[in-house]
Design a protein around this motif. Sequence first.
Motif, mmCIF file in Angstrom:
data_model
loop_
_atom_site.group_PDB
_atom_site.id
_atom_site.type_symbol
_atom_site.label_atom_id
_atom_site.label_comp_id
_atom_site.label_asym_id
_atom_site.label_seq_id
_atom_site.Cartn_x
_atom_site.Cartn_y
_atom_site.Cartn_z
ATOM 1 N N UNK A 32 0.839 -1.204 0.000
ATOM 2 C CA UNK A 32 0.000 0.000 0.000
ATOM 3 C C UNK A 32 0.871 1.251 0.000
ATOM 4 N N UNK A 33 1.936 1.248 0.788
ATOM 5 C CA UNK A 33 2.841 2.387 0.850
ATOM 6 C C UNK A 33 3.516 2.624 -0.506
ATOM 7 N N UNK A 34 3.942 1.545 -1.167
ATOM 8 C CA UNK A 34 4.557 1.697 -2.501
ATOM 9 C C UNK A 34 3.557 2.286 -3.485
ATOM 10 N N UNK A 35 2.331 1.769 -3.478
ATOM 11 C CA UNK A 35 1.310 2.272 -4.403
ATOM 12 C C UNK A 35 0.976 3.730 -4.123
ATOM 13 N N UNK A 36 0.951 4.091 -2.855
ATOM 14 C CA UNK A 36 0.604 5.462 -2.470
ATOM 15 C C UNK A 36 1.569 6.477 -3.087
ATOM 16 N N UNK A 37 2.847 6.119 -3.170
ATOM 17 C CA UNK A 37 3.844 7.041 -3.684
ATOM 18 C C UNK A 37 4.258 6.750 -5.126
ATOM 19 N N UNK A 38 3.590 5.803 -5.761
ATOM 20 C CA UNK A 38 3.918 5.477 -7.151
ATOM 21 C C UNK A 38 3.707 6.710 -8.027
ATOM 22 N N UNK A 39 4.690 7.034 -8.817
ATOM 23 C CA UNK A 39 4.572 8.159 -9.734
ATOM 24 C C UNK A 39 4.916 9.502 -9.127
ATOM 25 N N UNK A 40 5.133 9.561 -7.810
ATOM 26 C CA UNK A 40 5.501 10.829 -7.174
ATOM 27 C C UNK A 40 6.992 11.087 -7.368
ATOM 28 N N UNK A 41 7.337 12.357 -7.496
ATOM 29 C CA UNK A 41 8.736 12.749 -7.669
ATOM 30 C C UNK A 41 9.139 13.762 -6.618
ATOM 31 N N UNK A 42 10.410 13.758 -6.276
ATOM 32 C CA UNK A 42 10.939 14.810 -5.412
ATOM 33 C C UNK A 42 10.917 16.114 -6.189
ATOM 34 N N UNK A 43 11.011 17.212 -5.471
ATOM 35 C CA UNK A 43 11.047 18.518 -6.133
ATOM 36 C C UNK A 43 12.266 18.603 -7.045
ATOM 37 N N UNK A 44 13.379 18.071 -6.605
ATOM 38 C CA UNK A 44 14.601 18.086 -7.411
ATOM 39 C C UNK A 44 14.407 17.337 -8.725
ATOM 40 N N UNK A 45 13.838 16.131 -8.654
ATOM 41 C CA UNK A 45 13.614 15.345 -9.865
ATOM 42 C C UNK A 45 12.585 16.012 -10.777
ATOM 43 N N UNK A 46 11.573 16.622 -10.181
ATOM 44 C CA UNK A 46 10.569 17.319 -10.984
ATOM 45 C C UNK A 46 11.191 18.524 -11.690
ATOM 46 N N UNK A 47 12.054 19.266 -10.997
ATOM 47 C CA UNK A 47 12.731 20.408 -11.612
ATOM 48 C C UNK A 47 13.553 19.943 -12.809
ATOM 49 N N UNK A 48 14.244 18.841 -12.632
ATOM 50 C CA UNK A 48 15.052 18.285 -13.728
ATOM 51 C C UNK A 48 14.142 17.917 -14.904
ATOM 52 N N UNK A 49 13.009 17.293 -14.598
ATOM 53 C CA UNK A 49 12.058 16.888 -15.639
ATOM 54 C C UNK A 49 11.501 18.102 -16.384
ATOM 55 N N UNK A 50 11.319 19.215 -15.667
ATOM 56 C CA UNK A 50 10.762 20.430 -16.275
ATOM 57 C C UNK A 50 11.834 21.325 -16.890
ATOM 58 N N UNK A 51 13.110 20.956 -16.727
ATOM 59 C CA UNK A 51 14.192 21.733 -17.314
ATOM 60 C C UNK A 51 14.447 23.039 -16.591
ATOM 61 N N UNK A 52 14.229 23.062 -15.287
ATOM 62 C CA UNK A 52 14.485 24.274 -14.515
ATOM 63 C C UNK A 52 15.347 23.936 -13.309
ATOM 64 N N UNK A 53 15.868 24.964 -12.663
ATOM 65 C CA UNK A 53 16.717 24.705 -11.501
ATOM 66 C C UNK A 53 15.867 24.305 -10.302
ATOM 67 N N UNK A 54 16.477 23.544 -9.451
ATOM 68 C CA UNK A 54 15.825 23.100 -8.225
ATOM 69 C C UNK A 54 15.416 24.304 -7.383
ATOM 70 N N UNK A 55 16.308 25.271 -7.259
ATOM 71 C CA UNK A 55 16.031 26.469 -6.463
ATOM 72 C C UNK A 55 14.847 27.239 -7.023
ATOM 73 N N UNK A 56 14.803 27.373 -8.342
ATOM 74 C CA UNK A 56 13.696 28.102 -8.966
ATOM 75 C C UNK A 56 12.362 27.404 -8.707
ATOM 76 N N UNK A 57 12.363 26.078 -8.750
ATOM 77 C CA UNK A 57 11.114 25.364 -8.508
ATOM 78 C C UNK A 57 10.697 25.473 -7.045
#
Length: 121
Positions: A32-57
């Motif tokens: 259940x815990x694995x499913x709950x967080x499936x597909x979630x990203x850290x802010x750092x990983x999301x910033x990388x995915x969006x092509x912006x800096x971690x600080x800016x995000x």
Amino acid sequence: MALPEAQIQEAIAKGERHDAEARAAREETARIERERFAGCLSVTDCARELGMSRTALFERLSRDGWLVRGGSGNWTPTRWAVSQGFMMSRGPVSSEHGRLTPMGRQELVRQLNVMPKDDNK
């Protein structure tokens, strides 16, 4: 006064059933815990995915009311961001950190009008 062999065997079987049930409950909780967080990203990983800096995000999420600094200085998702389904908290309250849900990432893509980077290319 020794117990009859049948009672001993019954007690052993009962203990083994209890152990098996406890193990199954732990495995279900982990699933259940694995499913709950499936597909979630850290802010750092999301910033990388969006092509912006971690600080800016982090600054953007703070300005838009998605994150606040907790008493320990850690970034914590706001109740609003969690209730909207944009972010989730992970970890104990003393060290929790926010993770962006797939819905939160979609909302950021919409707000920023960007296309996420495809790392598979």
